[in-house]
Design an enzyme around this catalytic site. Structure first.
Site, PDB file in Angstrom:
ATOM      1  CE  LYS A 237      -2.967   2.678   3.120  1.00 19.21           C
ATOM      2  NZ  LYS A 237      -3.538   2.751   4.493  1.00 19.21           N
ATOM      3  CG  ASP A 242      -5.596   8.345   4.441  1.00 19.58           C
ATOM      4  OD1 ASP A 242      -6.513   8.844   3.752  1.00 19.58           O
ATOM      5  OD2 ASP A 242      -5.785   7.455   5.295  1.00 19.58           O
ATOM      6  CE  LYS A 249      -6.175   9.219   7.853  1.00 16.73           C
ATOM      7  NZ  LYS A 249      -6.560   8.092   8.719  1.00 16.73           N
ATOM      8  CG  ASP A 260      -1.798   5.659   4.996  1.00 15.77           C
ATOM      9  OD1 ASP A 260      -1.655   4.705   5.784  1.00 15.77           O
ATOM     10  OD2 ASP A 260      -2.880   5.915   4.441  1.00 15.77           O
ATOM     11  CG  ASP A 319      -9.672   7.621   7.161  1.00 17.25           C
ATOM     12  OD1 ASP A 319      -8.673   7.674   6.410  1.00 17.25           O
ATOM     13  OD2 ASP A 319      -9.602   7.762   8.403  1.00 17.25           O
ATOM     14  CD  GLU A 321      -6.790   5.208   2.683  1.00 17.59           C
ATOM     15  OE1 GLU A 321      -5.590   5.017   2.939  1.00 17.59           O
ATOM     16  OE2 GLU A 321      -7.657   5.445   3.550  1.00 17.59           O
ATOM     17  NE  ARG A 323     -10.487  -1.361   5.083  1.00 19.79           N
ATOM     18  CZ  ARG A 323     -10.935  -1.464   6.334  1.00 19.79           C
ATOM     19  NH1 ARG A 323     -12.060  -2.108   6.586  1.00 19.79           N
ATOM     20  NH2 ARG A 323     -10.269  -0.942   7.339  1.00 19.79           N
TER      21      ARG A 323
END
Length: 468
Positions: A237, A242, A249, A260, A319, A321, A323
């Protein structure tokens, strides 16, 4: 950022005369008394007792004549990470005291790795930043510490990627860095962008649609030396920043979100280490380089996305995202039927609530594979902790209008339900492991400077540099 980072090591003849660095088992009073010599009473009065982690310089006629560091056996490389802060500039010749030949070499391996990990420093200061080339160095024969050097270089590369601010490390920059590192290691690299990316990875494209910085997928392939080389496929990933998207967030949670892409950094560091070590594997690697931002083009809560595998996913939360990024990549990676499919991601805060910052969560659909990775982590002093793919929670990801939701209907077991979501995109019979990592050191400790970290690198290297 360099693809061949400087390591604080030298060999005989480099940098002038090397002073002795005596390594003594904690509590070995006889060896300590001999080394401290006539200065023993003075040094003892200064509080030096030979406890684990204690350090002292040895005085000589013209200043410092050497140094003593007390180590506790069985702690791995990290305690040696305190030495770069203790030692003065110049070359230091390690001298393990009271060790047999095999133990002597093993100690030097741990010393080299821990020292190099502790010497790492990331800075963009124009003036006054730490110059790693002028600090203390270990004088180590080139024939020793080969694996330690490989792992240290890989860790430095991964840390650099994670620590680089998001304005300097967007999807394109991450993809370019990955391509350069892989091509230097004779890996055939393909970058997938634009319409091709939207067609091949529709979920990943939806995550990146809100950003002005287009998403890029990096695909690297290299055959093994032998026809029967095991096939390992890595997926990372690479969310370079993010915001959370429309489910934005709070500022306190967004502050570290340059990390991230820590899963991509870990998988890239692992690939580099395995290739540098000459491991006979057929390797594939896929990195989803993307930014989750907010705009009129961003995906919305309630949207339904069609994945590469054909499953339709309701976006319960923008949020969640990571996955979505991994879903398409895992589906494609499984198409080549590798012997092992491994992914890594900074996926859930729930894993950190369960295990804290230092223990990556491991999930696997194959207990033999999980046991192998866990045992490798214990051997390398780089532990992971297995959490279950608890099938009874799978229904928590159901949707009334789509095949599944990316958000659980229950506010519990978030790391497990995220892993169960990913498992939907892994075909039955495919051996798969998933690592949910924090990718960060909140505070500085020996061998672990504050900032980006490639947790589980040493464990995974040991697991996949051997038979799997």
């Amino acid at each position: 950022m360099s693809d061949a980072p400087f390591l604080p090591l030298c060999t005989s003849g480099d940098g002038g005369v090397a002073l002795p660095l005596h390594l003594v088992k904690a509590g070995d009073e006889a060896t300590l008394a001999h080394l401290l010599g006539k200065h023993e009473a003075f040094l003892r009065q200064q509080g030096f007792e030979g406890r684990a982690g204690q350090f002292t310089f040895l005085p000589g006629g013209s200043g410092v004549a050497g140094a003593v560091f007390c180590v506790e056996e069985g702690r791995g490389p990290m305690p040696y990470g305190a030495l770069p802060a203790h030692l003065k500039e110049g070359c230091w010749q390690p001298q393990p005291e009271g060790q047999e030949d095999a133990a002597h070499d093993a100690m030097l391996e741990e010393l080299v790795l821990g020292f190099c990990l502790g010497a790492y420093d990331y800075s963009l200061k124009h003036e006054g930043g730490k110059d790693q080339k002028t600090g203390p160095k270990l004088c180590i024969p080139a024939s020793l510490g080969r694996e330690a050097r490989i792992l240290a270089r890989a860790a430095w590369l991964g840390r650099d990627l994670i620590n680089t601010p998001a304005n300097l490390m967007g999807p394109a920059e991450l993809a370019t860095a990955a391509r350069r590192m892989l091509e230097e290691r004779k890996v055939a690299v393909e970058l997938v962008e634009g319409e091709a990316l939207e067609k091949a990875y529709p979920c990943l494209a939806a995550v990146g649609a809100g950003s002005d910085r287009p998403a890029v997928v990096v695909i690297g392939r290299r055959d093994g030396r032998s026809k029967d080389a095991p096939r390992l496929s890595l997926v990372g990933k690479g969310v370079c920043f993010d915001t959370g998207g429309y489910d934005i967030k709070p500022g306190s949670s967004m502050a570290k979100m340059k990390k991230d892409m820590g899963g991509a950094a870990l998988m890239l560091a692992l690939a580099c280490a395995l290739l540098d070590a000459g491991t006979d594997i057929a390797l594939e690697i896929r990195l989803g380089c993307v930014e989750n931002s907010v705009s009129g083009h961003a995906m919305r809560p309630g949207d339904v996305l069609t994945t590469r595998r054909g499953l339709r996913v309701e976006v319960g939360n923008t949020d969640a995202e990571g996955r979505l990024v991994l879903a398409d990549l895992l589906a494609e990676a499984a198409e080549s039927q590798p012997d092992v499919l491994l992914d890594a991601a900074t996926l859930t805060g729930a894993a950190r609530v369960a295990l804290g910052p230092d223990l990556p969560a491991l999930f696997s659909n194959d207990e033999e594979l999980a046991d192998h990775i866990l045992a490798s982590g214990r051997e390398a002093h780089d532990p992971l902790w297995q959490l279950p793919l608890w099938a009874d929670y799978d229904g928590w990801m159901d949707s009334s209008i789509a095949d599944c939701n990316n958000l659980s209907s229950r506010p519990m077991a978030g790391a497990i339900t995220a892993a169960l979501f990913l498992q939907r995109f892994v075909p039955e019979g495919q051996r798969w492991a998933h690592v949910d990592t924090y990718a960060w050191n909140d505070t500085a400790r020996p061998g672990r400077p504050a900032g980006g970290e490639v947790l589980a690198l040493r464990a995974l290297f040991r697991a996949f540099s051997e038979s799997f």
